[in-house]
Write a protein that holds these residues in place. Structure first.
Motif, PDB file in Angstrom:
ATOM      1  N   LEU A  28       0.882  -1.172   0.000  1.00  0.00           N
ATOM      2  CA  LEU A  28       0.000   0.000   0.000  1.00  0.00           C
ATOM      3  C   LEU A  28       0.916   1.217   0.000  1.00  0.00           C
ATOM      4  CD1 LEU A  28      -2.477  -1.242   2.751  1.00  0.00           C
ATOM      5  CD2 LEU A  28      -2.719  -1.441   0.260  1.00  0.00           C
ATOM      6  N   HIS A  29       0.948   1.939  -1.111  1.00  0.00           N
ATOM      7  CA  HIS A  29       1.927   3.001  -1.329  1.00  0.00           C
ATOM      8  C   HIS A  29       1.219   4.342  -1.478  1.00  0.00           C
ATOM      9  CE1 HIS A  29       5.707   4.255  -3.874  1.00  0.00           C
ATOM     10  NE2 HIS A  29       5.455   5.079  -2.880  1.00  0.00           N
ATOM     11  N   ILE A  30       1.384   5.198  -0.478  1.00  0.00           N
ATOM     12  CA  ILE A  30       0.817   6.548  -0.525  1.00  0.00           C
ATOM     13  C   ILE A  30       1.843   7.453  -1.196  1.00  0.00           C
ATOM     14  CG2 ILE A  30       0.020   8.530   0.812  1.00  0.00           C
ATOM     15  CD1 ILE A  30      -0.875   6.526   2.995  1.00  0.00           C
ATOM     16  N   VAL A  31       1.448   8.086  -2.292  1.00  0.00           N
ATOM     17  CA  VAL A  31       2.305   9.030  -3.017  1.00  0.00           C
ATOM     18  C   VAL A  31       1.637  10.384  -2.891  1.00  0.00           C
ATOM     19  CG1 VAL A  31       3.378   9.597  -5.222  1.00  0.00           C
ATOM     20  CG2 VAL A  31       2.985   7.185  -4.603  1.00  0.00           C
ATOM     21  N   ALA A  32       2.267  11.277  -2.130  1.00  0.00           N
ATOM     22  CA  ALA A  32       1.610  12.536  -1.771  1.00  0.00           C
ATOM     23  C   ALA A  32       2.453  13.739  -2.167  1.00  0.00           C
ATOM     24  CB  ALA A  32       1.349  12.559  -0.270  1.00  0.00           C
ATOM     25  N   ARG A  33       1.773  14.757  -2.645  1.00  0.00           N
ATOM     26  CA  ARG A  33       2.416  16.038  -2.943  1.00  0.00           C
ATOM     27  C   ARG A  33       2.574  16.812  -1.638  1.00  0.00           C
ATOM     28  NH1 ARG A  33       4.770  16.500  -7.887  1.00  0.00           N
ATOM     29  NH2 ARG A  33       3.546  15.294  -9.374  1.00  0.00           N
ATOM     30  N   LEU A  64      -0.530  11.288  13.232  1.00  0.00           N
ATOM     31  CA  LEU A  64      -1.731  10.474  13.057  1.00  0.00           C
ATOM     32  C   LEU A  64      -1.563   9.497  11.885  1.00  0.00           C
ATOM     33  CD1 LEU A  64      -4.551   9.951  14.159  1.00  0.00           C
ATOM     34  CD2 LEU A  64      -5.402  11.782  12.682  1.00  0.00           C
ATOM     35  N   THR A  65      -1.006   9.975  10.790  1.00  0.00           N
ATOM     36  CA  THR A  65      -0.741   9.102   9.641  1.00  0.00           C
ATOM     37  C   THR A  65       0.157   7.949  10.055  1.00  0.00           C
ATOM     38  OG1 THR A  65      -0.994  10.940   8.087  1.00  0.00           O
ATOM     39  CG2 THR A  65       0.228   9.017   7.308  1.00  0.00           C
ATOM     40  N   ASP A  66       1.255   8.255  10.724  1.00  0.00           N
ATOM     41  CA  ASP A  66       2.194   7.218  11.163  1.00  0.00           C
ATOM     42  C   ASP A  66       1.539   6.234  12.127  1.00  0.00           C
ATOM     43  OD1 ASP A  66       4.200   8.304   9.619  1.00  0.00           O
ATOM     44  OD2 ASP A  66       5.161   9.360  11.281  1.00  0.00           O
ATOM     45  N   ARG A  67       0.698   6.735  13.014  1.00  0.00           N
ATOM     46  CA  ARG A  67       0.035   5.862  13.983  1.00  0.00           C
ATOM     47  C   ARG A  67      -0.783   4.786  13.277  1.00  0.00           C
ATOM     48  NH1 ARG A  67      -3.793   8.929  17.774  1.00  0.00           N
ATOM     49  NH2 ARG A  67      -1.824   9.929  18.286  1.00  0.00           N
ATOM     50  N   TYR A  68      -1.539   5.179  12.244  1.00  0.00           N
ATOM     51  CA  TYR A  68      -2.352   4.193  11.529  1.00  0.00           C
ATOM     52  C   TYR A  68      -1.494   3.285  10.658  1.00  0.00           C
ATOM     53  CZ  TYR A  68      -6.702   6.185  13.152  1.00  0.00           C
ATOM     54  OH  TYR A  68      -7.739   6.596  13.934  1.00  0.00           O
ATOM     55  N   LYS A  82       1.504   2.252  11.061  1.00  0.00           N
ATOM     56  CA  LYS A  82       2.232   1.273  11.873  1.00  0.00           C
ATOM     57  C   LYS A  82       1.345   0.117  12.311  1.00  0.00           C
ATOM     58  CE  LYS A  82       5.728   4.418  13.578  1.00  0.00           C
ATOM     59  NZ  LYS A  82       6.211   5.227  14.703  1.00  0.00           N
ATOM     60  N   ARG A  83       0.034   0.315  12.311  1.00  0.00           N
ATOM     61  CA  ARG A  83      -0.904  -0.722  12.746  1.00  0.00           C
ATOM     62  C   ARG A  83      -1.295  -1.674  11.618  1.00  0.00           C
ATOM     63  NH1 ARG A  83      -5.564   2.487  15.878  1.00  0.00           N
ATOM     64  NH2 ARG A  83      -6.184   0.383  16.483  1.00  0.00           N
ATOM     65  N   ILE A  84      -0.912  -1.348  10.390  1.00  0.00           N
ATOM     66  CA  ILE A  84      -1.279  -2.162   9.237  1.00  0.00           C
ATOM     67  C   ILE A  84      -0.282  -3.306   9.102  1.00  0.00           C
ATOM     68  CG2 ILE A  84      -1.541  -2.168   6.724  1.00  0.00           C
ATOM     69  CD1 ILE A  84      -2.352   0.797   6.932  1.00  0.00           C
ATOM     70  N   LEU A 128      -7.070   2.747   5.192  1.00  0.00           N
ATOM     71  CA  LEU A 128      -6.264   1.578   4.846  1.00  0.00           C
ATOM     72  C   LEU A 128      -6.190   0.619   6.029  1.00  0.00           C
ATOM     73  CD1 LEU A 128      -3.420   3.262   2.780  1.00  0.00           C
ATOM     74  CD2 LEU A 128      -5.329   1.874   1.916  1.00  0.00           C
ATOM     75  N   PHE A 129      -5.973   1.164   7.235  1.00  0.00           N
ATOM     76  CA  PHE A 129      -5.967   0.310   8.418  1.00  0.00           C
ATOM     77  C   PHE A 129      -7.328  -0.362   8.590  1.00  0.00           C
ATOM     78  CE2 PHE A 129      -7.079  -0.139  12.938  1.00  0.00           C
ATOM     79  CZ  PHE A 129      -6.276  -1.237  13.213  1.00  0.00           C
ATOM     80  N   ARG A 130      -8.390   0.397   8.407  1.00  0.00           N
ATOM     81  CA  ARG A 130      -9.741  -0.146   8.558  1.00  0.00           C
ATOM     82  C   ARG A 130      -9.981  -1.255   7.531  1.00  0.00           C
ATOM     83  NH1 ARG A 130     -14.290   1.660  11.137  1.00  0.00           N
ATOM     84  NH2 ARG A 130     -13.207   3.597  11.672  1.00  0.00           N
ATOM     85  N   ALA A 131      -9.568  -1.041   6.288  1.00  0.00           N
ATOM     86  CA  ALA A 131      -9.760  -2.049   5.244  1.00  0.00           C
ATOM     87  C   ALA A 131      -9.029  -3.339   5.589  1.00  0.00           C
ATOM     88  CB  ALA A 131      -9.274  -1.507   3.895  1.00  0.00           C
ATOM     89  N   VAL A 132      -7.787  -3.227   6.017  1.00  0.00           N
ATOM     90  CA  VAL A 132      -7.019  -4.421   6.385  1.00  0.00           C
ATOM     91  C   VAL A 132      -7.655  -5.102   7.596  1.00  0.00           C
ATOM     92  CG1 VAL A 132      -4.762  -5.221   7.204  1.00  0.00           C
ATOM     93  CG2 VAL A 132      -4.898  -3.604   5.314  1.00  0.00           C
ATOM     94  N   ALA A 133      -8.160  -4.306   8.543  1.00  0.00           N
ATOM     95  CA  ALA A 133      -8.837  -4.871   9.713  1.00  0.00           C
ATOM     96  C   ALA A 133     -10.098  -5.631   9.289  1.00  0.00           C
ATOM     97  CB  ALA A 133      -9.182  -3.766  10.710  1.00  0.00           C
ATOM     98  N   ILE A 134     -10.871  -5.061   8.379  1.00  0.00           N
ATOM     99  CA  ILE A 134     -12.075  -5.732   7.888  1.00  0.00           C
ATOM    100  C   ILE A 134     -11.699  -7.053   7.233  1.00  0.00           C
ATOM    101  CG2 ILE A 134     -13.892  -5.617   6.119  1.00  0.00           C
ATOM    102  CD1 ILE A 134     -14.010  -2.557   6.706  1.00  0.00           C
ATOM    103  N   LEU A 135     -10.678  -7.038   6.379  1.00  0.00           N
ATOM    104  CA  LEU A 135     -10.280  -8.250   5.657  1.00  0.00           C
ATOM    105  C   LEU A 135      -9.756  -9.337   6.584  1.00  0.00           C
ATOM    106  CD1 LEU A 135      -8.602  -6.586   2.558  1.00  0.00           C
ATOM    107  CD2 LEU A 135     -10.780  -7.834   2.615  1.00  0.00           C
TER     108      LEU A 135
END
Length: 143
Positions: A3-8, A19-23, A25-27, A123-130
């Motif tokens: 899962l690759h976030i490419v951000a400007r 907050l981004t890092d917190r989520y 790291k949980r994936i 993304l964390f939520r999606a992986v948690a659901i799966l």
């Protein structure tokens, strides 16, 4: 699947970065964040990668449907999904045309730094659901 976030833009040390890092790291899937300047710079190679462009004109999806999409791509052997977050002026028309999905957090315009945190949480939520993790509580009402 990666899962690759490419951000400007550079997020630096900020509440949004924490907050981004917190989520992320949980994936328990591989994740990566690539930062590009607000303009210019080269997007990472997309050889065989699926691309999801975050855009206010995109499709709003329920979290469960987003998870199903990522799960389907994983099961089909997709090795990487890139999530492209634009700067204040958004994305080029060419990039939005070439995307596998235009994805929206709704019709409102969100600060692109906050979008990173929102995307990381989804993304964390999606992986948690799966994985059947109880984090996602769709359909439950408080009482």
């Amino acid at each position: 699947m990666l899962l690759h976030i490419v951000a400007r833009g550079k997020i630096g040390r900020s509440p949004e970065a924490e907050l981004t890092d917190r989520y992320l790291k949980r994936i328990n899937w591989k994740t990566r964040v690539t930062e590009l300047p607000d303009t210019g710079g080269n997007l990472p190679a997309r050889d065989g990668a699926k691309t999801i462009v975050l855009d206010e004109r995109g499709k709003a999806m329920r979290s469960a449907d987003f998870a199903k999409l990522l799960g389907r791509w994983r099961d089909e052997g997709v090795r990487e999904t890139q999530f492209l977050i634009g700067a204040a002026d958004g994305h080029s028309e060419e990039l939005t045309r070439e995307a596998d999905l235009l994805f929206s957090f709704g019709p409102a315009t969100w600060p692109h730094m906050l979008c990173r945190a929102m995307l990381a949480e989804q993304l964390f939520r999606a992986v948690a659901i799966l994985s059947g993790h109880p984090y996602h509580r769709e359909g439950r009402t408080g009482g």
